[in-house]
Design a protein around this motif. Structure first.
Motif, mmCIF file in Angstrom:
data_model
loop_
_atom_site.group_PDB
_atom_site.id
_atom_site.type_symbol
_atom_site.label_atom_id
_atom_site.label_comp_id
_atom_site.label_asym_id
_atom_site.label_seq_id
_atom_site.Cartn_x
_atom_site.Cartn_y
_atom_site.Cartn_z
ATOM 1 N N LEU A 41 91.262 30.341 -10.734
ATOM 2 C CA LEU A 41 91.480 31.746 -10.385
ATOM 3 C C LEU A 41 91.189 31.999 -8.909
ATOM 4 O O LEU A 41 91.924 32.724 -8.231
ATOM 5 C CB LEU A 41 90.617 32.647 -11.274
ATOM 6 C CG LEU A 41 90.981 32.656 -12.763
ATOM 7 C CD1 LEU A 41 90.031 33.561 -13.534
ATOM 8 C CD2 LEU A 41 92.423 33.091 -12.977
ATOM 9 N N ALA A 42 90.116 31.375 -8.405
ATOM 10 C CA ALA A 42 89.798 31.525 -6.981
ATOM 11 C C ALA A 42 90.897 30.907 -6.121
ATOM 12 O O ALA A 42 91.322 31.487 -5.109
ATOM 13 C CB ALA A 42 88.452 30.869 -6.669
ATOM 14 N N GLY A 43 91.375 29.732 -6.535
ATOM 15 C CA GLY A 43 92.448 29.085 -5.795
ATOM 16 C C GLY A 43 93.731 29.899 -5.825
ATOM 17 O O GLY A 43 94.445 29.994 -4.817
ATOM 18 N N ALA A 44 94.047 30.497 -6.979
ATOM 19 C CA ALA A 44 95.251 31.320 -7.093
ATOM 20 C C ALA A 44 95.177 32.531 -6.169
ATOM 21 O O ALA A 44 96.171 32.898 -5.526
ATOM 22 C CB ALA A 44 95.448 31.768 -8.541
ATOM 23 N N LEU A 45 94.003 33.149 -6.086
ATOM 24 C CA LEU A 45 93.831 34.289 -5.178
ATOM 25 C C LEU A 45 94.040 33.863 -3.727
ATOM 26 O O LEU A 45 94.669 34.577 -2.940
ATOM 27 C CB LEU A 45 92.443 34.904 -5.362
ATOM 28 C CG LEU A 45 92.226 35.681 -6.672
ATOM 29 C CD1 LEU A 45 90.746 36.039 -6.840
ATOM 30 C CD2 LEU A 45 93.088 36.945 -6.702
ATOM 31 N N CYS A 46 93.524 32.692 -3.373
ATOM 32 C CA CYS A 46 93.705 32.180 -2.012
ATOM 33 C C CYS A 46 95.173 31.897 -1.725
ATOM 34 O O CYS A 46 95.683 32.196 -0.630
ATOM 35 C CB CYS A 46 92.878 30.912 -1.802
ATOM 36 S SG CYS A 46 91.093 31.185 -1.770
#
Length: 320
Positions: A41-46
Motif C-alpha cells: 500500500l505504501a509503495g502504491a501510494l508512492c
C-alpha cells in the motif's frame, strides 16, 4: 517488518494451534501478511504520487485492500461473524470495482457480455470469491505466497511481450513485497500470513486482472489462466462439499493440495509443484492465448482440464 510482526504475535500469543483440521504440527505465529500489505500500500501510494500509476487505480487498491486487511487483522485477533466479514468483503469489492471502471468487456466463446447490471454482479462475485479462495488455499507453508508471485510475474510477462510494460508497476510491486514475506513463510514456516494477508492477496490480484482486462480483454483471461491452480482446487472442493450438504463455512482440510501434502508428507514438495505447474503449463497457455489471440474462455478451459484431473486424483472435496 515480518520479523517485528513475528515478535508481536509471539508476545500476544497469536498462534495457530494445530488441531484435527490443521495441516501443520507445531504452534506457529500468524498475521505476518500485514508486512506485505503495508509495504504494498505504501509503495502504491508512492507510485501514484510519482505518476507511474493512475490515481484511480491507486485509490481502488488502497481503499479496497485496506478494508479487507483490517477485517482480516481483526479476525486474526478475535473471531468476526461470517456475515459481517462477507459484508465487508462485498463493500471492499464494490469500492475496487468502481475505481477500476467495473468489469471489462468480455467475450465468452464468442458471445459478448454487455449488460451493465449483470457485469457488475459478476464483478462483485468474482472479486469476493477470489478473496475468499485465497483464504481457503492458504493452508500449507508458502503455497499462497508462491501462487501470488507466480501470477503477478506471469502478468508482468504478458505486458512485456505485448509492449505494455508500463502496466507492470502494481503486479511487480505485489510480487516483490510478497517475496520478502516468503523468506519467513517458506517451509518450515516461521510465521503464517493470516487472514489479513491471504484475503488481501486474493482481492488485489482480482483487481489487477480487471486492470489487465481494460487494457486488452485477452489479458483478463490470461490472468484467470495464471490463477488456475487456486481457482480450480477451491471451486471444485466447494462445489463437491455443497453437493454433499456440508457446512461450507466450517474449517476443513479436504482441498486437493491438503490431501497431496499429507500423501507426500511435505508442504515444500506441494508448494514447489504449484510453482512448477504455473511455470511449465499455465504461463505458456496464457502466453499462447494473448499472443495468438485465441478465444479466452476456450484457452481457460484448456488450461483448467489437467487441473481438474489433478483435483479428482487428489480427492478435492472428498470426505476426510
Amino acid at each position: 517488518m515480518t520479523a517485528a510482526l513475528r515478535r508481536y504475535a509471539l508476545s500476544r500469543s497469536l498462534l495457530d494451534i494445530p488441531n484435527s483440521r490443521s495441516s501443520h504440527t507445531l504452534p506457529t505465529p500468524r498475521g505476518g501478511g500485514l508486512a506485505f500489505v503495508v509495504a504494498f500500500l505504501a509503495g502504491a501510494l508512492c507510485l501514484g504520487w510519482a505518476g507511474a500509476v493512475d490515481t484511480e487505480l491507486v485509490t481502488g487498491v488502497v481503499g479496497a485492500g485496506s478494508l479487507v486487511a483490517l477485517i482480516g487483522f481483526m479476525d486474526d485477533h478475535g473471531h468476526i461473524a461470517a456475515r459481517w466479514r462477507l459484508l465487508g468483503h462485498f463493500m471492499a469489492a464494490g469500492w475496487g470495482l468502481y475505481w477500476f471502471g467495473g468489469m471489462p468487456p468480455l467475450l465468452i466463446f464468442g458471445l459478448p457480455l454487455e449488460l451493465a447490471g449483470l457485469m457488475t454482479i459478476i464483478g462483485l462475485l468474482y472479486l469476493v470469491w477470489l478473496l475468499n479462495l485465497y483464504n481457503f488455499m492458504d493452508g500449507i507453508d508458502a503455497i499462497a505466497s508462491i501462487e501470488a508471485i507466480c501470477v503477478c510475474l506471469g502478468g508482468c510477462l504478458l505486458y512485456l511481450i505485448t509492449g505494455q510494460a508500463w502496466a507492470s508497476w502494481l503486479p511487480l510491486l505485489l510480487a516483490v513485497t510478497v517475496a520478502g514475506f516468503l523468506f519467513w513463510n517458506f517451509p518450515p514456516a516461521r510465521i503464517f500470513m493470516g487472514d489479513a494477508g491471504s484475503g488481501f492477496l486474493g482481492l488485489i490480484i482480482g483487481l489487477l486482472a480487471l486492470q489487465a482486462g481494460w487494457l486488452n480483454p485477452l489479458f483478463f483471461w490470461g490472468w484467470l489462466i495464471l490463477s488456475g491452480v487456486f481457482v480450480v482446487d477451491a471451486t471444485f472442493t466447494l462445489g463437491r462439499r455443497l453437493l454433499r450438504g456440508d457446512k461450507v463455512y466450517e474449517a476443513h482440510r479436504s482441498h486437493a493440495y491438503q490431501y497431496a501434502s499429507r500423501q507426500h508428507g511435505s508442504h515444500r514438495a506441494v508448494s514447489l509443484a504449484v510453482a512448477l505447474i504455473n511455470l511449465c503449463w499455465l504461463l505458456p497457455v496464457a502466453l499462447v492465448v494473448v499472443v495468438m489471440k485465441i478465444d479466452g474462455a476456450l484457452g481457460t478451459l484448456v488450461a483448467y482440464v489437467p487441473l481438474i484431473v489433478l483435483a479428482i486424483k487428489y480427492r478435492a472435496g472428498a470426505r476426510e
